[in-house]
Design a protein around this motif. Structure first.
Motif, PDB file in Angstrom:
ATOM      1  N   LYS A  21     -73.016  -0.318 -30.368  1.00 41.46           N
ATOM      2  CA  LYS A  21     -72.680  -0.197 -28.995  1.00 41.46           C
ATOM      3  C   LYS A  21     -72.898   0.949 -28.280  1.00 41.46           C
ATOM      4  O   LYS A  21     -72.538   2.033 -28.882  1.00 41.46           O
ATOM      5  CB  LYS A  21     -71.059  -0.592 -29.047  1.00 41.46           C
ATOM      6  CG  LYS A  21     -70.932  -2.180 -29.639  1.00 41.46           C
ATOM      7  CD  LYS A  21     -69.543  -2.501 -29.541  1.00 41.46           C
ATOM      8  CE  LYS A  21     -69.257  -3.932 -30.042  1.00 41.46           C
ATOM      9  NZ  LYS A  21     -67.804  -4.221 -29.848  1.00 41.46           N
ATOM     10  N   GLN A  28     -70.676   3.821 -27.526  1.00 38.00           N
ATOM     11  CA  GLN A  28     -69.715   3.365 -27.003  1.00 38.00           C
ATOM     12  C   GLN A  28     -68.594   2.768 -27.998  1.00 38.00           C
ATOM     13  O   GLN A  28     -67.722   1.961 -27.494  1.00 38.00           O
ATOM     14  CB  GLN A  28     -69.941   2.525 -25.822  1.00 38.00           C
ATOM     15  CG  GLN A  28     -70.777   3.414 -24.844  1.00 38.00           C
ATOM     16  CD  GLN A  28     -71.069   2.382 -23.669  1.00 38.00           C
ATOM     17  OE1 GLN A  28     -70.179   1.770 -23.067  1.00 38.00           O
ATOM     18  NE2 GLN A  28     -72.201   2.644 -23.047  1.00 38.00           N
ATOM     19  N   CYS A  29     -68.508   3.202 -29.031  1.00 40.30           N
ATOM     20  CA  CYS A  29     -67.603   2.733 -30.299  1.00 40.30           C
ATOM     21  C   CYS A  29     -67.807   3.559 -31.335  1.00 40.30           C
ATOM     22  O   CYS A  29     -68.734   4.129 -31.832  1.00 40.30           O
ATOM     23  CB  CYS A  29     -68.024   1.217 -30.763  1.00 40.30           C
ATOM     24  SG  CYS A  29     -66.978   0.811 -31.881  1.00 40.30           S
ATOM     25  N   PHE A  31     -67.279   3.236 -34.498  1.00 42.22           N
ATOM     26  CA  PHE A  31     -68.174   2.375 -35.568  1.00 42.22           C
ATOM     27  C   PHE A  31     -69.610   2.557 -35.432  1.00 42.22           C
ATOM     28  O   PHE A  31     -70.176   3.082 -36.409  1.00 42.22           O
ATOM     29  CB  PHE A  31     -67.867   1.174 -35.801  1.00 42.22           C
ATOM     30  CG  PHE A  31     -66.417   0.708 -36.170  1.00 42.22           C
ATOM     31  CD1 PHE A  31     -65.588   1.344 -37.281  1.00 42.22           C
ATOM     32  CD2 PHE A  31     -65.568  -0.090 -35.257  1.00 42.22           C
ATOM     33  CE1 PHE A  31     -64.409   1.029 -37.699  1.00 42.22           C
ATOM     34  CE2 PHE A  31     -64.341  -0.284 -35.746  1.00 42.22           C
ATOM     35  CZ  PHE A  31     -63.679   0.200 -36.949  1.00 42.22           C
TER      36      PHE A  31
END
Ligand SMILES: N[C@@H](CCC(=O)N[C@@H](CS)C(=O)NCC(=O)O)C(=O)O
Ligand code: FES
Length: 109
Positions: A21, A28-29, A31
């Motif tokens: 992401k 944008q995350c 993880f």
């Protein structure tokens, strides 16, 4: 070409592919950010990073392709490796570095 064909092409034609992401520059995350950091720590210089937030077909299609329900997803030489938890475990025990070395992606690990 179907989504599954597009994905197969991506993982076949690139040694390291990360479905994530956001981008390596702007994940944008958390993880996905962790996955990028682990690859960097391994010394990986070239990775095809596919931003699933930019393509919902890929976002859903990659889950079907790998039979794995979440993002990020790492592929090395066409082989599904895992998500960020698996990447972290494999990095900690040296398996990921070895796999990248065996694939000829990094010199010293
Ligand atoms: N523990 C997971 C974390 C990944 C995860 O839970 N991803 C979720 C939130 S980013 C996800 O992809 N959900 C489905 C989606 O957003 O399409 C891993 O090891 O990779
Ligand atoms: S986008 Fe919310 S956990 Fe990844």
């Amino acid at each position: 070409m179907s989504i599954q064909d597009v994905i197969r092409d991506q993982v076949t034609n690139n040694d390291v592919v990360l479905y994530m992401k956001g981008s390596p520059q702007f994940p944008q995350c958390g993880f996905s950010s962790a996955a990028v950091q682990i690859l960097k720590a391994c010394g990986v210089k070239e990775v095809l990073a596919v931003n699933v937030l930019a393509d919902d077909g890929i976002r859903q299609g990659i889950k079907e392709f790998s039979n794995w329900p979440t993002i990020p997803q790492l592929y090395i030489k066409g082989e599904f490796v895992g998500g960020s938890d698996i990447m972290r475990e494999m990095y900690q025990n040296g398996e990921l570095q070895q796999m990248l070395k065996d694939a000829g992606v990094v010199q010293d690990a």
